[in-house]
Scaffold this active site. Structure first.
Site, PDB file in Angstrom:
ATOM      1  N   SER A 141       0.854  -1.182   0.000  1.00 20.45           N
ATOM      2  CA  SER A 141       0.000   0.000   0.000  1.00 20.45           C
ATOM      3  C   SER A 141       0.888   1.229   0.000  1.00 20.45           C
ATOM      4  O   SER A 141       2.017   1.200   0.511  1.00 20.45           O
ATOM      5  CB  SER A 141      -0.884   0.017   1.254  1.00 20.45           C
ATOM      6  OG  SER A 141      -1.499   1.279   1.437  1.00 20.45           O
ATOM      7  N   TYR A 154      -2.013  -0.894  10.100  1.00 21.54           N
ATOM      8  CA  TYR A 154      -2.043  -1.162   8.657  1.00 21.54           C
ATOM      9  C   TYR A 154      -0.743  -0.702   8.000  1.00 21.54           C
ATOM     10  O   TYR A 154      -0.166  -1.398   7.163  1.00 21.54           O
ATOM     11  CB  TYR A 154      -3.246  -0.448   8.042  1.00 21.54           C
ATOM     12  CG  TYR A 154      -3.495  -0.790   6.583  1.00 21.54           C
ATOM     13  CD1 TYR A 154      -3.978  -2.044   6.219  1.00 21.54           C
ATOM     14  CD2 TYR A 154      -3.292   0.155   5.579  1.00 21.54           C
ATOM     15  CE1 TYR A 154      -4.226  -2.355   4.900  1.00 21.54           C
ATOM     16  CE2 TYR A 154      -3.537  -0.146   4.251  1.00 21.54           C
ATOM     17  CZ  TYR A 154      -4.005  -1.405   3.921  1.00 21.54           C
ATOM     18  OH  TYR A 154      -4.250  -1.708   2.595  1.00 21.54           O
TER      19      TYR A 154
END
Length: 268
Positions: A141, A154
């Site tokens: 990401s 995350y």
């Protein structure tokens, strides 16, 4: 790498980036085996891929479990007759302040985004070596490159899979298996449905099909990495290295609105 005829396993392949990547690869003549947790959704995705003329099969499996990883690999080996490319795309997110995030959600993010891809890659390496021109594609990401408030866990796990891929690429150099890491920016997928962060907060969502096309190009060119988000994202990455305090100040001004926008962002 020429993708035509390649045998490809895609986790999280029944929707979002995974499904669009399967669609793009199948359109170029690859054989794709998709894995997802919901059997009905996997069956629908397989039917759609076949309906478009693609060679596709799939199975329902939870790759955070040993049984699920075995089911995925055995199913892929059986239908594909081997494995050329593993795409670790399955992922999950729970945003919000760290102290408000349940421990179970933190553990789940570690399991699905970091531990599972590592263990699946390890299990698939004999197949990829046997292929002679194998590849592992890890979907990280953009948050792995620039940490964003309220995405602490995350960011940690996506940064972890990023550095796992970099180290593994060097470990496998000269051994017939390449490793590619993908850094999507905000993408219009089911995982983003519960997030209300928009362009004013830097979350400009691009179609999953655009990310998928970039992944295919990365595979074809044996790239080391694919970073989405254009010049804006690249400038932010550069600033994060040269002047992180400036980004800290920028996020400080956004914190109240960002906290409200992502407080319900959960897809685990």
């Amino acid at each position: 790498m020429e993708v035509q005829g390649k045998r490809i396993l895609i986790t999280g392949g029944s929707s979002g980036i995974g499904l669009e990547t399967a669609r793009a690869l199948a359109g170029k003549g690859a054989k794709v085996f998709i894995v997802g947790r919901r059997g009905k959704v996997v069956a629908q995705a397989v039917a759609a891929l076949r309906g478009a003329g693609g060679q596709a099969e799939g199975t329902d499996a939870d790759v955070t479990t040993p049984e699920g990883r075995t089911r995925a690999l055995v199913g892929a080996r059986t239908w594909l007759g081997g494995l050329d490319i593993l795409i670790n795309n399955a992922g999950g997110v729970r945003a919000g302040r760290l102290e408000d995030t349940p421990e179970a959600d933190i553990r789940q993010m570690v399991e699905v985004n970091l531990l599972s891809p590592i263990l699946l890659a390890r299990a698939a390496l004999p197949d990829l070596r046997a292929a002679g021109d194998g590849m592992i594609v890890n979907v990280a990401s953009g948050i792995a490159l620039v940490g964003v408030p309220f995405y602490t866990t995350y960011a940690a796990v996506k940064a972890g899979i990023s550095h796992f891929g970099e180290a593994l690429r060097r470990e496998l150099k000269g051994e017939g298996v390449h490793v590619l890491t993908i850094y999507p920016a905000a993408t219009d997928t089911p995982m983003m449905t519960s997030s209300h962060a928009g362009p004013d907060l830097g979350f400009v969502r691009e179609p999953a099909s655009a990310v998928a096309q970039a992944i295919v190009e990365g595979i074809e060119t044996a790239a080391f990495q694919v970073i989405r988000g254009g010049e804006t994202r690249l400038a932010m990455i550069a600033q994060n290295r040269s002047d992180p305090a400036a980004l800290d100040a920028r996020f400080l001004g956004l914190k109240p609105k960002l906290a409200e926008a992502v407080k319900d962002h959960s897809a685990l």
